[in-house]
Structure formats: C-alpha cells, structure tokens
Write an enzyme that holds these catalytic residues in place. Structure first.
Site, PDB file in Angstrom:
ATOM      1  N   ARG A 186       0.808  -1.220   0.000  1.00  0.00           N
ATOM      2  CA  ARG A 186       0.000   0.000   0.000  1.00  0.00           C
ATOM      3  C   ARG A 186       0.851   1.284   0.000  1.00  0.00           C
ATOM      4  O   ARG A 186       0.567   2.219  -0.734  1.00  0.00           O
ATOM      5  CB  ARG A 186      -0.869  -0.010   1.272  1.00  0.00           C
ATOM      6  N   CYS A 239     -26.071  -5.260  -8.593  1.00  0.00           N
ATOM      7  CA  CYS A 239     -27.296  -5.595  -7.851  1.00  0.00           C
ATOM      8  C   CYS A 239     -26.984  -6.030  -6.428  1.00  0.00           C
ATOM      9  O   CYS A 239     -27.191  -7.187  -6.050  1.00  0.00           O
ATOM     10  CB  CYS A 239     -28.043  -6.700  -8.579  1.00  0.00           C
TER      11      CYS A 239
HETATM   12  C1  LIG Z   1      -0.254  -8.017   2.482  1.00  0.00           C
HETATM   13  C2  LIG Z   1       1.123  -8.238   2.958  1.00  0.00           C
HETATM   14  C3  LIG Z   1       2.077  -7.222   2.844  1.00  0.00           C
HETATM   15  C4  LIG Z   1       1.768  -5.849   2.333  1.00  0.00           C
HETATM   16  O1  LIG Z   1       0.899  -5.148   3.145  1.00  0.00           O
HETATM   17  P1  LIG Z   1       0.678  -3.581   2.920  1.00  0.00           P
HETATM   18  O2  LIG Z   1      -0.229  -3.186   3.996  1.00  0.00           O
HETATM   19  O3  LIG Z   1       0.076  -3.412   1.577  1.00  0.00           O
HETATM   20  O4  LIG Z   1       2.006  -2.921   3.012  1.00  0.00           O
HETATM   21  C5  LIG Z   1       3.369  -7.511   3.246  1.00  0.00           C
HETATM   22  N1  LIG Z   1       3.703  -8.730   3.733  1.00  0.00           N
HETATM   23  C6  LIG Z   1       2.809  -9.722   3.844  1.00  0.00           C
HETATM   24  C7  LIG Z   1       3.234 -11.028   4.372  1.00  0.00           C
HETATM   25  C8  LIG Z   1       1.496  -9.515   3.477  1.00  0.00           C
HETATM   26  O5  LIG Z   1       0.598 -10.496   3.616  1.00  0.00           O
END
Ligand SMILES: *Cc1c(COP(=O)(O)O)cnc(C)c1O
Length: 407
Positions: A263, A328
């Site tokens: 993110r 829907c």
């Molecule tokens: C989803 C995930 C991330 C990334 O998470 P963000 O919140 O998008 O930074 C990193 N490591 C693992 C193991 C994850 O499952």
C-alpha cells in the site's frame, strides 16, 4: 491535471485505473533512503498491485517482490525481478506451488506452520535441494487497524507463536533440506501507529538473539509491510522514526532488514476514474449512479474503507449523496454521504488513493469487464492493461461449451 483527466477519459474510456509512476518512484526512494546505514531489501507486496508494468517499474529501482502465490511469483519473474529477490509468503501453499518456487530458486519461503514446514522439507528432499526458509512469527501485538487487515494477534490465522517458532528453527537447523536464514513478521495493514511495529520488532529481535545462542544464524530480519497511507485525515508513520526504531531493535545483530510494503508504495499513486450515468433521489435520499462499481473497487464495500471522491471540473452548490455502482447489491457503493455538486450524464468522478488493493481485487461480478489500467510518467500516458472485452470474460466457458452440448 483536470484537463489531462478529461483527455485520458476520451482516450481510454471509463471505468479506468491510472497510476502515477513518478510518485511510486518517489515513495520507493524515500523508503529506501530511510534505511540508509543498514543493509536493506525492499520487497514490493505484489498483491497490492500486480500489474506487470508496476512490478517492472519497481524492479528497475532494485525492489524485490513479496509474493503470496505461484502466480504472483511468475508475474514477478516475468516482470524481471531477480529470483534472489523474491519471497514466497502466505498461510496456505499447494505442493505444486512450493515445488515450482523451489525450482525457480527464489530467495526464501516464508513458513507459517509446522505442517507447512514439513511439506516444504519433503518437497525439497524429493528435489534433493535445500530450501531457504524464514518463519513468520506472530508476536501477538495489537496493530490498531481494521480487524480484517489485522494479522499479528493470536486470534488471527497468520504465523506461529514465539515458542513454536523456536521449535521450528531447531528442527529446520537439523534438517538436511531446510536452511533457516530469515525471520518474519507482518502485523497488519494500513498501520498508522509506530509503537506496535517497534514492539513486534523488539520481540522478534529477542528471538533472533536467543536463536544465536543455539547457533542458529538468522541473517534476514523481515519486518513485513503495513505502512499506512492517507486516505482521509489519518496521521501516518514517520519513515525516519520507523527506520530508527527498527535499527534500535536489531542493534548488535548483523542482519539485512527486509521490508515488504504494498500500500505505501502504490496506494496514493492510483486513482480510479468513473463517469456519472445519472442521479436519482429516493424519498429524499440522493444517489449518484456511476459506471464504476464494487467489482472494480471493493474496498468501500469490504472494509467500509473511505476514499476521497471528487467531481472533476463541476462547480455549484454541494449536497450529500451516496456514490453507487450498477451492481445488484446494496453493498455496491464507492462512497457514502459524499458532498458533491449537481451532476449529470458523463460528468467525471475520481476516486482517490485507489492504487493498492484496487484493480487486484477486481472481479467480473455481474459480467462486467474489468477496467483498463494506465501509467503516467513524465507527463506521458501508457496503456498497461487493456480493458477486458466480453469475449475475454467468457473465453474459458466458450471453449468448453461444445462438449456440454454434445453430452
Ligand atoms: C499483504 C502483505 C504485505 C503488504 O501489506 P501492505 O499493507 O500493503 O504494506 C506484506 N507482507 C505480507 C506477508 C502480506 O501479507
């Protein structure tokens, strides 16, 4: 910007995802430089935005990839990420995925249970190789985020307890087919407070120290992802304090820090563009019906996530409206009680901060074609995923159709 959005809509139509590649680069560089003075690897969490061009863009800056399926590993490899920068995470891995990951000689497999460790060991034995592994520890700290994206509490399915991890490392160390090189935690997503990450870092660093005493040499300290971003008015974690806190936690340990942001790198770089179909009012409640929907961007429906919504180039008195899609389901909304001017057919609406967990969570529900994706870089736009056609969506059914009819 507003004119260019109109141009993009003219050129590519809606619904449309657009990513600012320059901002992704800036975010990557800021994060990377915050780890200055430490050995570090930034491993992009591919699940947040799996477009090949996005992965390639980050790979060009030397990012690695954090993958949660063999499909994501193949995407990373296809996008040019070197195998030695690819990590395979996730709570459930099929035998064929483990095998292919091992044969691809990726950097390491992140283990989340004893049962999984034994599968990996067995498969490595069959292949007569040694699997590089890390173990995902669940440090049982509350990340203070949405329960659906909280992963570091005992009640969550992820990782193993400190005690199990210790047992697993001892087992792995003795195994001829497992090579424990890393340790991992990831306590949740959209984290806006530093203290849970630091608390987890300290707990896990102490485990590394006690493993050293058992002659188990952990060289990669994977702090997961989870760095939050601004959707609305959240405060976010200072990168400087983040890196300092980790540095302090691993003091005296000669380890490479691995960080797996998704993110943080891509969310703010993305917008989702949709067009107004019409407005309607039910018993005084105002709805703006748009051509984008929960199948394109499910975060509002799934987590009641907030996304800033903006009508482009329309002035006038504003009132509250729900912005809804054509699907829907009453849960099909992109925003609730959004202050918007009066809108009419073909007005353009932007959903901000849609670069992470947007397109990757899209589906074909209601037989809607998934949207196109466009990259912006140095003032130019590039199509990086074509809009799906009806034929794309039914292709795998069509190819079976005749045998069903001949039955
Ligand atoms: C989803 C995930 C991330 C990334 O998470 P963000 O919140 O998008 O930074 C990193 N490591 C693992 C193991 C994850 O499952």
């Amino acid at each position: 910007m507003k004119d260019s959005i109109k141009e993009l809509v003219k050129k590519y139509d809606t619904p449309l995802y657009v990513y600012d590649f320059d901002l992704i680069e800036k975010r990557y560089n800021e994060l990377k430089s915050s780890f200055e003075g430490m050995k570090s690897l930034i491993s992009f969490a591919v699940k947040s935005n799996s477009n090949l061009s996005v992965i390639r863009h980050l790979g060009n800056m030397d990012a690695g990839a954090d993958c949660v399926s063999i499909g994501e590993i193949k995407r990373a490899l296809k996008a040019g990420i070197k195998p030695y920068r690819i990590i395979f995470s996730g709570v459930g891995k099929r035998d064929d995925e483990i095998k292919e990951a091992l044969l691809s000689n990726i950097f390491m497999i992140n283990l989340e249970s004893i049962a999984e460790m034994k599968r990996v060991e067995m498969i490595a034995k069959e292949l007569d190789i040694e699997a590089r592994i890390s173990i995902r520890v669940n440090p049982n700290v509350d990340p203070k985020t949405h329960p659906y994206i909280s992963t570091g509490l005992q009640e969550n399915k992820f990782g193993v307890s400190i005690d199990s991890a210790k047992w697993m490392y001892i087992y792995a160390k003795k195994s001829a087919h497992l090579n424990p090189i890393g340790i991992h935690f990831h306590i949740g997503s959209q984290l806006t407070q530093l203290s849970p990450i630091i608390e987890a870092s300290n707990i896990v660093a102490d485990l590394v120290r006690s493993l050293r005493a058992l002659d188990i040499d952990i060289r990669f300290f994977d702090v997961g992802g989870g760095l939050g971003v601004v959707y609305n008015d959240e405060s976010t974690i200072s990168l400087k304090e983040y890196a300092e806190g980790i540095k302090e936690a691993i003091k005296g340990l000669d380890v490479t820090v691995v960080c797996e942001p998704g993110r943080y790198l891509v969310a703010n770089a993305g917008i989702f563009i949709t067009k107004v179909l019409y407005e309607k009012v039910n018993e005084g409640k105002r709805f703006v019906v748009v051509d984008g929907a929960m199948n394109d961007l499910i975060r509002p429906s799934l987590y009641t996530a907030y996304h800033e919504i903006e009508a482009i180039g329309i002035d006038g008195e504003e009132s509250l409206a729900d912005v809804v899609g054509p699907i829907c389901e009453s849960g099909d909304f992109l925003g609730k009680d959004v202050s918007l001017p009066a809108l009419s057919h073909d007005d353009i609406i932007i959903i901000h901060t849609a670069g992470a967990y947007g397109f990757t969570m899209a589906s074909n529900y209601n037989t809607r074609n998934r949207s196109a994706e466009v990259a912006l870089s140095a003032g130019k736009d590039y199509l990086i995923r074509q809009r799906e056609s009806f034929d794309d969506v039914i292709r795998l059914e069509e190819s079976c159709d005749s045998s069903w009819q001949r039955r």
